[in-house]
Design an enzyme around this catalytic site. Structure first.
Site, PDB file in Angstrom:
ATOM      1  N   TRP A 130      37.033  30.960  24.573  1.00  0.00           N
ATOM      2  CA  TRP A 130      37.142  31.302  22.929  1.00  0.00           C
ATOM      3  C   TRP A 130      35.692  30.828  22.416  1.00  0.00           C
ATOM      4  O   TRP A 130      35.393  29.379  22.671  1.00  0.00           O
ATOM      5  CB  TRP A 130      38.187  30.504  22.437  1.00  0.00           C
ATOM      6  CG  TRP A 130      38.372  30.806  20.948  1.00  0.00           C
ATOM      7  CD1 TRP A 130      38.522  31.940  20.193  1.00  0.00           C
ATOM      8  CD2 TRP A 130      38.302  29.778  19.864  1.00  0.00           C
ATOM      9  NE1 TRP A 130      38.736  31.821  18.873  1.00  0.00           N
ATOM     10  CE2 TRP A 130      38.664  30.316  18.686  1.00  0.00           C
ATOM     11  CE3 TRP A 130      38.319  28.322  19.752  1.00  0.00           C
ATOM     12  CZ2 TRP A 130      38.974  29.726  17.508  1.00  0.00           C
ATOM     13  CZ3 TRP A 130      38.546  27.708  18.655  1.00  0.00           C
ATOM     14  CH2 TRP A 130      38.600  28.332  17.420  1.00  0.00           C
ATOM     15  N   ASP A 211      43.452  22.306  24.493  1.00  0.00           N
ATOM     16  CA  ASP A 211      43.787  23.132  23.148  1.00  0.00           C
ATOM     17  C   ASP A 211      44.975  23.784  23.335  1.00  0.00           C
ATOM     18  O   ASP A 211      44.965  25.063  24.174  1.00  0.00           O
ATOM     19  CB  ASP A 211      42.502  24.219  23.127  1.00  0.00           C
ATOM     20  CG  ASP A 211      42.294  24.793  21.825  1.00  0.00           C
ATOM     21  OD1 ASP A 211      43.629  24.761  21.042  1.00  0.00           O
ATOM     22  OD2 ASP A 211      41.411  25.835  21.711  1.00  0.00           O
ATOM     23  N   LYS A 246      50.201  30.515  15.386  1.00  0.00           N
ATOM     24  CA  LYS A 246      50.831  31.474  16.009  1.00  0.00           C
ATOM     25  C   LYS A 246      52.534  31.243  16.023  1.00  0.00           C
ATOM     26  O   LYS A 246      53.240  32.185  15.777  1.00  0.00           O
ATOM     27  CB  LYS A 246      50.369  31.958  17.480  1.00  0.00           C
ATOM     28  CG  LYS A 246      49.067  31.284  17.659  1.00  0.00           C
ATOM     29  CD  LYS A 246      47.898  32.447  17.016  1.00  0.00           C
ATOM     30  CE  LYS A 246      46.451  31.981  17.018  1.00  0.00           C
ATOM     31  NZ  LYS A 246      45.401  32.665  16.633  1.00  0.00           N
TER      32      LYS A 246
HETATM   33  C1  LMR Z   1      41.618  34.484  18.227  1.00  0.00           C
HETATM   34  O1  LMR Z   1      41.022  34.069  19.333  1.00  0.00           O
HETATM   35  O2  LMR Z   1      41.537  35.616  17.945  1.00  0.00           O
HETATM   36  C2  LMR Z   1      42.477  33.596  17.292  1.00  0.00           C
HETATM   37  O3  LMR Z   1      42.634  32.350  17.917  1.00  0.00           O
HETATM   38  C3  LMR Z   1      42.002  33.586  15.946  1.00  0.00           C
HETATM   39  C4  LMR Z   1      40.709  32.913  15.794  1.00  0.00           C
HETATM   40  O4  LMR Z   1      40.554  31.937  14.983  1.00  0.00           O
HETATM   41  O5  LMR Z   1      39.533  33.292  16.540  1.00  0.00           O
END
Ligand code: LMR
Length: 405
Positions: A130, A211, A246
């Site tokens: 991420w 996380d 979520k």
């Molecule tokens: C995502 O990865 O789309 C979600 O966790 C929203 C975000 O904050 O990026």
């Protein structure tokens, strides 16, 4: 005064969500931001939340400041949910928990805490990740690196390469891990792999930072916290950021928690004190409403049961969309190895599509996925899954077959 300020390209995830919303085509399919949509394509308000809010509305609720560390009943509920009610770490009073502003706020406070405690430590983040993980840790002054994680060829985890990389890290290195529903890949570790990884991190004196953003969306609320609980049993020190965005459909309420599990109860007061000092200088104290709702739901046996059922229903719907997509693709695009969708957990999967295929899906078919090829499965429902699989089959047919491995 500000002529030298560089422009910001925008957040890659939220910008694409906005682009999809602006797209005037009626039959567009939004698989961008990590949001859970119901079968009607709406962000649900959970029944347990409506009932808790109705109960709270009957009371006069002065909006005074919460303690800097947050609402106590909420913090205790976070500990029980994340670590398990019978956790050895809780029984031994080894855990310092604060209410945080979403999971992201927990990561930020945790990163500031670790940078102050170990200024020379760097963080290792999964490849792929991420993206905001890099920004959060580098924003806290921590050097960021990647460890091998996802194998696009098998759609699984490169576990041996991951272990080899983590085995070489200096003691006190921070390892950022997703206990379940890896974002963006959807590929998770097995219980055995967690056991081996925890033993390695313990030998190496590493600092795990979990996380936990999707608890309940993989195998179940308790099953998805397995890594958190194995670490508690190991006696190691580690951090867990958890989010209710979520699993409570509570995105904008910004409800999360940061738990620092210490080796000894004697360390907890100073650790909690430092977390409090960090929060005070960033945003002073957290907001009231969402925390009261969650504390009410989790603290009331009946509402808690209702919530668990609602999470189970969301999880089952995501799984069913994975199944429907795979079934349809077997007919429409038999050469595409879609079955990885069934092996993945949670909201996301990496499709392995190339940039031009992703662009073609967007431009020809109004099917929006991230530039990385990540799809958010709950954007699908029984009405639009056919649009998605038709579009994917069309794009695969128009582009070279060997490119989507
Ligand atoms: C995502 O990865 O789309 C979600 O966790 C929203 C975000 O904050 O990026």
């Amino acid at each position: 005064m500000f002529s030298h300020i560089p422009s910001f390209a925008g957040d890659p995830i939220f910008e694409l969500g906005n682009a999809c919303r602006r797209d005037p085509r009626a039959d567009k399919v939004d698989l961008t931001v990590g949001l859970y949509y119901d079968e009607d394509g709406r962000i649900p308000v959970l029944q347990c939340v409506k009932q808790a809010e109705a109960l709270l509305a009957q009371q006069e609720r002065p909006r005074t400041y919460l303690p800097i560390e947050g609402l106590e009943s909420y913090r205790l509920a976070v500990q029980r949910l994340v670590l398990g009610a019978d956790s050895p770490a809780l029984n031994e009073q080894r855990v310092a928990t604060i209410q945080s502003v979403g999971g992201t706020g927990a990561l930020k406070v945790g990163a500031d805490f670790l940078h102050a405690a170990y200024p020379d430590s760097a963080v290792w983040i999964s490849d792929p990740a991420w993206d905001n993980h890099f920004a959060i840790f580098s924003g806290a002054g921590i050097a960021t690196h990647r460890y091998p994680y996802y194998d696009p060829a098998t759609h699984g985890v490169r576990f041996d390469a991951m272990m080899d990389a983590l085995a070489t890290l200096p003691a006190r290195s921070i390892v950022l891990l997703h206990p379940c529903c890896h974002n963006p890949s959807g590929a998770d570790l097995t219980a055995e792999q967690w056991g081996a990884l925890i033993a390695l991190m313990r030998r190496g004196g590493l600092i795990p930072f979990l996380d936990l953003a999707y608890q309940g969306f993989g195998q179940g609320l308790d099953e998805d916290a397995l890594a958190v609980r194995l670490l508690a049993e190991s006696g190691m020190a580690y951090l867990v950021a958890n989010s209710f965005s979520k699993n409570f459909s509570f995105y904008g309420e910004r409800c999360g928690g940061l738990s620092v599990v210490c080796e000894q109860a004697a360390h907890v007061p100073a650790v909690l004190g430092q977390l409090i000092a960090i929060v005070r200088r960033i945003y002073s104290n957290p907001p009231v409403h969402g925390a009261q709702v969650i504390a009410r739901v989790l603290g009331d046996p009946e509402l808690n049961r209702l919530w668990r059922d609602e999470v189970a229903a969301m999880r089952a719907r995501i799984r069913s969309m994975r199944g429907q997509a795979v079934e349809q693709l077997a007919d429409k695009a038999p050469d595409y190895p879609a079955r990885y969708l069934l092996a993945h957990q949670g909201m996301f999967s990496l499709t392995g599509l190339r940039p031009e295929q992703i662009l073609m899906l967007r431009e020809r078919h109004a099917v929006y996925l991230l530039d990385s090829g990540r799809i958010c499965l709950p954007g699908l429902n029984t009405r639009n899954v056919g649009l998605f699989t038709d579009a994917l089959a069309d794009v695969l047919m128009r582009t070279a077959p060997e490119t989507h491995a």
